[in-house]
Scaffold this motif. Sequence first.
Motif, PDB file in Angstrom:
ATOM      1  N   SER A 291       9.016  -8.084  -5.916  1.00  0.00           N
ATOM      2  CA  SER A 291       9.994  -7.305  -5.155  1.00  0.00           C
ATOM      3  C   SER A 291       9.548  -5.861  -4.942  1.00  0.00           C
ATOM      4  CB  SER A 291      11.357  -7.327  -5.860  1.00  0.00           C
ATOM      5  OG  SER A 291      11.292  -6.644  -7.105  1.00  0.00           O
ATOM      6  N   SER A 292       8.493  -5.437  -5.625  1.00  0.00           N
ATOM      7  CA  SER A 292       7.992  -4.065  -5.507  1.00  0.00           C
ATOM      8  C   SER A 292       6.854  -3.997  -4.501  1.00  0.00           C
ATOM      9  CB  SER A 292       7.492  -3.567  -6.868  1.00  0.00           C
ATOM     10  OG  SER A 292       8.515  -3.629  -7.831  1.00  0.00           O
ATOM     11  N   PRO A 293       6.574  -2.806  -3.945  1.00  0.00           N
ATOM     12  CA  PRO A 293       5.427  -2.646  -3.051  1.00  0.00           C
ATOM     13  C   PRO A 293       4.124  -2.910  -3.806  1.00  0.00           C
ATOM     14  CG  PRO A 293       6.938  -0.782  -2.883  1.00  0.00           C
ATOM     15  CD  PRO A 293       7.359  -1.571  -4.084  1.00  0.00           C
ATOM     16  N   PRO A 294       3.054  -3.326  -3.107  1.00  0.00           N
ATOM     17  CA  PRO A 294       1.780  -3.640  -3.774  1.00  0.00           C
ATOM     18  C   PRO A 294       1.251  -2.523  -4.673  1.00  0.00           C
ATOM     19  CG  PRO A 294       1.745  -4.419  -1.529  1.00  0.00           C
ATOM     20  CD  PRO A 294       3.011  -3.630  -1.677  1.00  0.00           C
ATOM     21  N   ALA A 295       1.317  -1.276  -4.213  1.00  0.00           N
ATOM     22  CA  ALA A 295       0.790  -0.157  -5.018  1.00  0.00           C
ATOM     23  C   ALA A 295       1.561  -0.036  -6.329  1.00  0.00           C
ATOM     24  CB  ALA A 295       0.864   1.152  -4.234  1.00  0.00           C
ATOM     25  N   ALA A 296       2.877  -0.186  -6.263  1.00  0.00           N
ATOM     26  CA  ALA A 296       3.703  -0.097  -7.476  1.00  0.00           C
ATOM     27  C   ALA A 296       3.412  -1.269  -8.401  1.00  0.00           C
ATOM     28  CB  ALA A 296       5.182  -0.065  -7.094  1.00  0.00           C
ATOM     29  N   ARG A 297       3.189  -2.446  -7.815  1.00  0.00           N
ATOM     30  CA  ARG A 297       2.876  -3.625  -8.634  1.00  0.00           C
ATOM     31  C   ARG A 297       1.555  -3.436  -9.378  1.00  0.00           C
ATOM     32  NH1 ARG A 297       4.602  -6.931  -3.894  1.00  0.00           N
ATOM     33  NH2 ARG A 297       2.412  -7.395  -3.473  1.00  0.00           N
ATOM     34  N   ALA A 298       0.527  -2.970  -8.674  1.00  0.00           N
ATOM     35  CA  ALA A 298      -0.781  -2.769  -9.304  1.00  0.00           C
ATOM     36  C   ALA A 298      -0.707  -1.694 -10.387  1.00  0.00           C
ATOM     37  CB  ALA A 298      -1.809  -2.384  -8.248  1.00  0.00           C
ATOM     38  N   ALA A 299       0.022  -0.629 -10.103  1.00  0.00           N
ATOM     39  CA  ALA A 299       0.167   0.443 -11.092  1.00  0.00           C
ATOM     40  C   ALA A 299       0.882  -0.082 -12.332  1.00  0.00           C
ATOM     41  CB  ALA A 299       0.941   1.609 -10.484  1.00  0.00           C
TER      42      ALA A 299
ATOM     43  N   VAL B 236      -3.886 -10.584  -2.778  1.00  0.00           N
ATOM     44  CA  VAL B 236      -5.170 -11.078  -2.274  1.00  0.00           C
ATOM     45  C   VAL B 236      -5.709 -12.124  -3.246  1.00  0.00           C
ATOM     46  CG1 VAL B 236      -5.705  -8.901  -1.107  1.00  0.00           C
ATOM     47  CG2 VAL B 236      -6.505  -9.272  -3.456  1.00  0.00           C
ATOM     48  N   PRO B 237      -6.633 -13.005  -2.797  1.00  0.00           N
ATOM     49  CA  PRO B 237      -7.224 -13.994  -3.699  1.00  0.00           C
ATOM     50  C   PRO B 237      -7.991 -13.316  -4.835  1.00  0.00           C
ATOM     51  CG  PRO B 237      -7.665 -14.556  -1.413  1.00  0.00           C
ATOM     52  CD  PRO B 237      -7.107 -13.167  -1.412  1.00  0.00           C
ATOM     53  N   MET B 238      -8.042 -13.968  -5.996  1.00  0.00           N
ATOM     54  CA  MET B 238      -8.742 -13.396  -7.150  1.00  0.00           C
ATOM     55  C   MET B 238     -10.215 -13.164  -6.862  1.00  0.00           C
ATOM     56  SD  MET B 238      -8.852 -14.800 -11.048  1.00  0.00           S
ATOM     57  CE  MET B 238      -9.940 -14.088 -12.282  1.00  0.00           C
ATOM     58  N   ASP B 239     -10.840 -14.049  -6.056  1.00  0.00           N
ATOM     59  CA  ASP B 239     -12.259 -13.904  -5.751  1.00  0.00           C
ATOM     60  C   ASP B 239     -12.508 -13.036  -4.517  1.00  0.00           C
ATOM     61  OD1 ASP B 239     -11.260 -15.602  -3.862  1.00  0.00           O
ATOM     62  OD2 ASP B 239     -12.751 -17.189  -4.155  1.00  0.00           O
ATOM     63  N   SER B 240     -11.488 -12.318  -4.107  1.00  0.00           N
ATOM     64  CA  SER B 240     -11.626 -11.437  -2.945  1.00  0.00           C
ATOM     65  C   SER B 240     -12.610 -10.312  -3.240  1.00  0.00           C
ATOM     66  CB  SER B 240     -10.257 -10.838  -2.598  1.00  0.00           C
ATOM     67  OG  SER B 240     -10.384  -9.816  -1.643  1.00  0.00           O
ATOM     68  N   ASP B 241     -13.307  -9.859  -2.188  1.00  0.00           N
ATOM     69  CA  ASP B 241     -14.213  -8.718  -2.358  1.00  0.00           C
ATOM     70  C   ASP B 241     -13.496  -7.408  -2.031  1.00  0.00           C
ATOM     71  OD1 ASP B 241     -13.935  -8.921   0.357  1.00  0.00           O
ATOM     72  OD2 ASP B 241     -16.084  -9.051   0.806  1.00  0.00           O
ATOM     73  N   ASP B 242     -12.181  -7.438  -2.088  1.00  0.00           N
ATOM     74  CA  ASP B 242     -11.360  -6.251  -1.848  1.00  0.00           C
ATOM     75  C   ASP B 242     -11.785  -5.148  -2.812  1.00  0.00           C
ATOM     76  OD1 ASP B 242      -9.240  -4.338  -1.794  1.00  0.00           O
ATOM     77  OD2 ASP B 242      -7.893  -5.869  -0.993  1.00  0.00           O
ATOM     78  N   ARG B 243     -12.277  -4.053  -2.269  1.00  0.00           N
ATOM     79  CA  ARG B 243     -12.827  -3.000  -3.134  1.00  0.00           C
ATOM     80  C   ARG B 243     -11.758  -2.307  -3.951  1.00  0.00           C
ATOM     81  NH1 ARG B 243     -13.912   2.631  -0.391  1.00  0.00           N
ATOM     82  NH2 ARG B 243     -12.259   2.743   1.175  1.00  0.00           N
ATOM     83  N   ARG B 244     -10.507  -2.448  -3.568  1.00  0.00           N
ATOM     84  CA  ARG B 244      -9.445  -1.817  -4.346  1.00  0.00           C
ATOM     85  C   ARG B 244      -9.397  -2.383  -5.768  1.00  0.00           C
ATOM     86  NH1 ARG B 244      -4.279  -3.021  -0.779  1.00  0.00           N
ATOM     87  NH2 ARG B 244      -5.328  -5.059  -0.845  1.00  0.00           N
TER      88      ARG B 244
ATOM     89  N   GLU C  86     -10.195  -1.556 -11.539  1.00  0.00           N
ATOM     90  CA  GLU C  86     -10.823  -1.976 -12.796  1.00  0.00           C
ATOM     91  C   GLU C  86     -11.614  -0.832 -13.413  1.00  0.00           C
ATOM     92  OE1 GLU C  86     -11.587  -6.756 -12.040  1.00  0.00           O
ATOM     93  OE2 GLU C  86     -13.002  -5.298 -11.235  1.00  0.00           O
ATOM     94  N   MET C  87     -12.331  -0.087 -12.585  1.00  0.00           N
ATOM     95  CA  MET C  87     -13.093   1.063 -13.073  1.00  0.00           C
ATOM     96  C   MET C  87     -12.153   2.145 -13.593  1.00  0.00           C
ATOM     97  SD  MET C  87     -16.018   1.265 -10.088  1.00  0.00           S
ATOM     98  CE  MET C  87     -16.725   2.790 -10.730  1.00  0.00           C
ATOM     99  N   LEU C  88     -11.051   2.337 -12.902  1.00  0.00           N
ATOM    100  CA  LEU C  88     -10.060   3.326 -13.314  1.00  0.00           C
ATOM    101  C   LEU C  88      -9.501   2.971 -14.680  1.00  0.00           C
ATOM    102  CD1 LEU C  88      -8.461   5.822 -12.274  1.00  0.00           C
ATOM    103  CD2 LEU C  88      -6.766   4.228 -11.392  1.00  0.00           C
TER     104      LEU C  88
ATOM    105  N   ALA D 199      -2.451   7.489 -11.260  1.00  0.00           N
ATOM    106  CA  ALA D 199      -3.760   7.516 -10.611  1.00  0.00           C
ATOM    107  C   ALA D 199      -3.954   6.298  -9.721  1.00  0.00           C
ATOM    108  CB  ALA D 199      -4.870   7.590 -11.658  1.00  0.00           C
ATOM    109  N   ALA D 200      -3.468   5.143 -10.169  1.00  0.00           N
ATOM    110  CA  ALA D 200      -3.586   3.916  -9.373  1.00  0.00           C
ATOM    111  C   ALA D 200      -2.818   4.053  -8.062  1.00  0.00           C
ATOM    112  CB  ALA D 200      -3.072   2.729 -10.169  1.00  0.00           C
ATOM    113  N   LYS D 201      -1.618   4.603  -8.129  1.00  0.00           N
ATOM    114  CA  LYS D 201      -0.817   4.783  -6.917  1.00  0.00           C
ATOM    115  C   LYS D 201      -1.509   5.732  -5.946  1.00  0.00           C
ATOM    116  CE  LYS D 201       3.692   3.951  -9.087  1.00  0.00           C
ATOM    117  NZ  LYS D 201       4.976   4.570  -9.503  1.00  0.00           N
ATOM    118  N   LEU D 202      -2.049   6.837  -6.470  1.00  0.00           N
ATOM    119  CA  LEU D 202      -2.747   7.799  -5.614  1.00  0.00           C
ATOM    120  C   LEU D 202      -3.974   7.168  -4.969  1.00  0.00           C
ATOM    121  CD1 LEU D 202      -2.580  11.026  -7.818  1.00  0.00           C
ATOM    122  CD2 LEU D 202      -1.408  10.632  -5.645  1.00  0.00           C
ATOM    123  N   LEU D 203      -4.721   6.408  -5.747  1.00  0.00           N
ATOM    124  CA  LEU D 203      -5.911   5.755  -5.242  1.00  0.00           C
ATOM    125  C   LEU D 203      -5.572   4.790  -4.102  1.00  0.00           C
ATOM    126  CD1 LEU D 203      -8.963   5.025  -5.503  1.00  0.00           C
ATOM    127  CD2 LEU D 203      -8.271   3.305  -7.176  1.00  0.00           C
ATOM    128  N   LEU D 204      -4.549   3.978  -4.327  1.00  0.00           N
ATOM    129  CA  LEU D 204      -4.171   2.986  -3.329  1.00  0.00           C
ATOM    130  C   LEU D 204      -3.592   3.641  -2.066  1.00  0.00           C
ATOM    131  CD1 LEU D 204      -2.676   0.260  -5.677  1.00  0.00           C
ATOM    132  CD2 LEU D 204      -4.852   0.173  -4.449  1.00  0.00           C
TER     133      LEU D 204
END
Length: 202
Positions: free
Chosen positions: A93-101, A153-161, A166-168, A193-198
């Motif tokens: 239910s949250s936006p992607p950036a909030a979910r990742a953070a 996105v798929p787990m095997d995606s080459d999405d650089r985000r 992961e580095m963060l 930092a994750a939110k800012l990056l995204l």
Amino acid sequence: MSTPVFGESGPSSHESTRRRLTNQQAETVAKLTEAAREVLGEDGFEGMTIRSVAKRAGVAPATAYTYFSSKNHIVAELFWRMLVTSVPEPDTSSPPAARAADVLRHVALVVAGEDQLAGAVTVALLGTDPDVEHLRLRVGGFIRERLATALGVPMDSDDRRIELLEMLYSGALVRAGMGYGSYSDMADRLADAAKLLLEDLS
């Protein structure tokens, strides 16, 4: 944060670095990992041994060594079990950036408040033991799966985000392990930092 119950059935209770576990074996491994957590809290990583963990768990040392090759191995296993019981599926239910953070915040909070354990995990996961390497890949795969789900996105995606997140995360935990702030503080900073990056990448 509530203490995970390692004896319960779940994604890690019947899996081992070395083999699939029977119910009795799974109970033994659960006792050993929980005992390792207690010994770490009292004696620290330097004072911890497989023998001291086995004694705390009421298990023969020889039995403990059939499951764990080193103290790095048992700490890595402990972290893996805590991770999979503490980091939930992202809230759709949250936006992607909030979910990742939120995923990264939960990961960072796994060892929050347990300084001896946190430092031990940082050391253990850098070990070269093949059993530790297996768990390191398992941990990385779990975090990647959660981040991919959060971003839709798929787990095997080459999405650089995903790679950047992961580095963060890795950098933040190493920084916390070096004493530049608590893991609780780092969790909030990591989420910000994750939110800012995204946002910058969107």
